[in-house]
Scaffold this active site. Structure first.
Site, PDB file in Angstrom:
ATOM      1  N   LEU A   1      -2.662   7.636   0.261  1.00 30.47           N
ATOM      2  CA  LEU A   1      -2.745   8.214  -0.848  1.00 30.47           C
ATOM      3  C   LEU A   1      -1.091   7.947  -1.269  1.00 30.47           C
ATOM      4  CD1 LEU A   1      -4.269  11.573   0.176  1.00 30.47           C
ATOM      5  CD2 LEU A   1      -5.149  10.064  -1.316  1.00 30.47           C
TER       6      LEU A   1
ATOM      7  N   GLU B   1       9.946  -1.012  -1.766  1.00 31.67           N
ATOM      8  CA  GLU B   1       8.752  -1.448  -0.915  1.00 31.67           C
ATOM      9  C   GLU B   1       9.193  -2.473  -0.216  1.00 31.67           C
ATOM     10  OE1 GLU B   1       6.366   0.287   0.324  1.00 31.67           O
ATOM     11  OE2 GLU B   1       6.088   2.093  -0.699  1.00 31.67           O
TER      12      GLU B   1
ATOM     13  N   ASP C   1       0.592   1.703  -6.990  1.00 32.67           N
ATOM     14  CA  ASP C   1       0.862   3.196  -6.428  1.00 32.67           C
ATOM     15  C   ASP C   1       1.974   3.701  -7.322  1.00 32.67           C
ATOM     16  OD1 ASP C   1      -0.722   2.072  -4.500  1.00 32.67           O
ATOM     17  OD2 ASP C   1       0.790   1.697  -2.851  1.00 32.67           O
TER      18      ASP C   1
ATOM     19  N   THR D   1      -6.269  -5.763  -6.642  1.00 32.06           N
ATOM     20  CA  THR D   1      -6.119  -6.785  -7.896  1.00 32.06           C
ATOM     21  C   THR D   1      -4.779  -6.540  -8.263  1.00 32.06           C
ATOM     22  OG1 THR D   1      -6.895  -4.903  -8.979  1.00 32.06           O
ATOM     23  CG2 THR D   1      -8.655  -6.425  -8.504  1.00 32.06           C
TER      24      THR D   1
ATOM     25  N   ALA E   1      -2.710   8.478   5.156  1.00 27.99           N
ATOM     26  CA  ALA E   1      -4.011   8.680   4.337  1.00 27.99           C
ATOM     27  C   ALA E   1      -4.207   7.684   3.304  1.00 27.99           C
ATOM     28  CB  ALA E   1      -4.164  10.180   3.821  1.00 27.99           C
TER      29      ALA E   1
ATOM     30  N   SER F   1       4.581   7.221  -0.064  1.00 28.51           N
ATOM     31  CA  SER F   1       6.197   6.699  -0.281  1.00 28.51           C
ATOM     32  C   SER F   1       6.138   6.253  -1.706  1.00 28.51           C
ATOM     33  CB  SER F   1       6.042   5.323   0.733  1.00 28.51           C
ATOM     34  OG  SER F   1       5.120   4.858   0.939  1.00 28.51           O
TER      35      SER F   1
HETATM   36  C1  GLA Z   1      -1.772  -0.566  -1.355  1.00 24.83           C
HETATM   37  C2  GLA Z   1      -0.493  -1.351  -2.100  1.00 24.83           C
HETATM   38  C3  GLA Z   1      -0.958  -1.500  -3.627  1.00 24.83           C
HETATM   39  C4  GLA Z   1      -2.264  -2.283  -3.937  1.00 24.83           C
HETATM   40  C5  GLA Z   1      -3.250  -1.450  -2.940  1.00 24.83           C
HETATM   41  C6  GLA Z   1      -4.532  -2.100  -2.986  1.00 24.83           C
HETATM   42  O1  GLA Z   1      -1.940   0.564  -1.768  1.00 24.83           O
HETATM   43  O2  GLA Z   1       0.657  -0.704  -2.098  1.00 24.83           O
HETATM   44  O3  GLA Z   1      -0.249  -2.067  -4.176  1.00 24.83           O
HETATM   45  O4  GLA Z   1      -2.137  -3.465  -3.607  1.00 24.83           O
HETATM   46  O5  GLA Z   1      -2.803  -1.298  -1.450  1.00 24.83           O
HETATM   47  O6  GLA Z   1      -5.258  -2.134  -4.258  1.00 24.83           O
END
Ligand code: GLA
Length: 391
Positions: free
Chosen positions: A131, A166, A178, A39, A129, A134
């Site tokens: 998590l 990224e 993230d 989202t 994983a 990066s």
């Molecule tokens: C990865 C991406 C995030 C997000 C999720 C899915 O972690 O880095 O920006 O889009 O997938 O919600």
């Protein structure tokens, strides 16, 4: 390894390599995604949390324009200069997260940073994983480098710098989830993000529940095009809805599930399926917020199961290994909800659980998973934790 041990190791390595302590150290955690999948780049909502594992990044300014990056977990060193900062195409591609971060942090970099820097980093987030190891590295690098160069930027700007790293250096067209979760996490709380307004609110969880992460052994790689193709389908769908709905639509955030039902016929079958996922996820996050406010964790957990079904059927970003974990979890009354967490296509599942039953849950899932795949997934209890900070 405990955070303190990682910190000590990073400090010892910096001293051994450069002969003095670093000028600044920052810590940034990984994240779990609890509700609201894919989202973020659709300008929608997410519940996530920073975890109790992360990355330490220690840095000092150099005398000249040399940049030295030491990755202790890799046992490798990468050297370049301020003038030559660029994406690493092969070999030490691990350097792209910190290099990309410094590239955008020093935007017009020779003006801001007159010298290079030396840095050592290491962490304890399991790689691959899902998590966000990066993002943790980018945010730790951003905070430590901003400190040594005296660059003042707010947390959201630093998060966007990591996201740009990224996009341009690491090669994943991710959203901001993230990096924002790593920056805005709070102990004992979930972060509720609104990726249209970039408002990040924390919601306390209370001690009667915990999260468990179960890492499938299916490889999770978001740079191989599957993530990008999902994002493209969402953007195509948003354009279509903008053309048929009599209201402004820039992102799928602007479309409701009822509108999707009415107008999906104008989209290809695949694009319609992809669009249903973030649209439904936004509605689930908003409903989830009301449930959390009432303390109704069981129904909140039911939304997590729905979210996984939506990944499995509409977005097709699950995989058999993740489905096995969720199905095994669903058989236990002590698990309130389970779903894949993050990009998908492998990685981990996030479970909302009764913490007193963690051992039973881990044993049950391990048994069911082993019966199919012959190996056991790693299970760990996750404590929502504070976000990135200077040490
Ligand atoms: C990865 C991406 C995030 C997000 C999720 C899915 O972690 O880095 O920006 O889009 O997938 O919600």
């Amino acid at each position: 390894m405990l955070n303190q041990e990682v910190y000590d190791k990073v400090q010892a390595e910096f001293k051994a390599k450069f002969g003095a302590a670093g000028e600044a150290t920052a810590y940034a955690p990984g994240r779990i995604e609890v509700l609201g999948n894919h989202t973020d780049y659709n300008e929608g909502y997410v519940f996530s949390a920073a975890i109790d594992k992360g990355t330490f990044f220690t840095a000092s300014k150099a005398q000249d324009d040399k940049i030295t990056l030491v990755a202790i977990d890799m046992g490798e060193t990468y050297e370049t200069t301020l003038a030559e900062v660029a994406k690493v195409e092969s070999g030490a591609t691990w350097a792209n997260d910190p290099l990309g971060t410094c590239n955008w942090l020093f935007d017009g970099r020779r003006a801001v940073a007159k010298t290079g820097f030396k840095a050592v980093f290491g962490g304890n987030i399991p790689l691959g994983a899902g998590l966000s190891s990066s993002a943790a590295l980018e945010m730790a690098a951003a905070l430590a480098l901003a400190k040594i160069y005296g660059i003042e930027k707010d947390r959201t700007t630093l998060a966007k710098i990591g996201q740009k790293a990224e996009h341009t250096f690491a090669g994943c067209p991710c959203g901001l989830l993230d990096q924002a979760s790593s920056m805005y996490g709070k102990a004992g709380s979930l972060v509720k993000s609104d990726f249209r307004t970039n408002e990040f609110e924390t919601v306390s969880m209370g001690p009667s529940v915990a999260f468990m992460m179960v890492k499938s052994n299916a490889k999770h790689a978001l740079v191989d095009g599957a993530y990008a193709s999902r994002r493209q389908a969402c953007e195509d769908a948003a354009k279509y809805f903008a053309s048929v709905l009599k209201k402004p639509v820039t992102h799928l955030r602007d479309v409701t599930m009822s509108e999707w039902v009415l107008y999906r016929g104008g989209l290809s079958e695949t694009t319609a399926k992809r669009a249903a996922h973030p649209i439904g996820e936004d509605e689930r996050v908003l409903l989830g917020a009301e449930l959390l406010a009432k303390g109704d964790l069981k129904t909140f957990g039911a939304l997590m199961y729905e979210s996984h079904e939506s990944s499995r059927n509409w977005f097709e970003n699950s995989c058999p290994e993740l489905d096995t974990i969720v199905d095994a979890a669903a058989a236990l009354p002590e698990v309130y909800g389970a779903r894949l967490s993050g990009g998908g296509f492998g990685g981990s599942c996030c479970l909302l659980v009764d913490p007193s039953a963690a051992d039973k849950i881990a044993a049950h899932i391990a048994k069911e998973y082993k019966a199919v795949y012959g190996d056991e997934p790693a299970c760990s209890v996750i404590k929502p934790s504070d976000g990135a900070h200077l040490v």
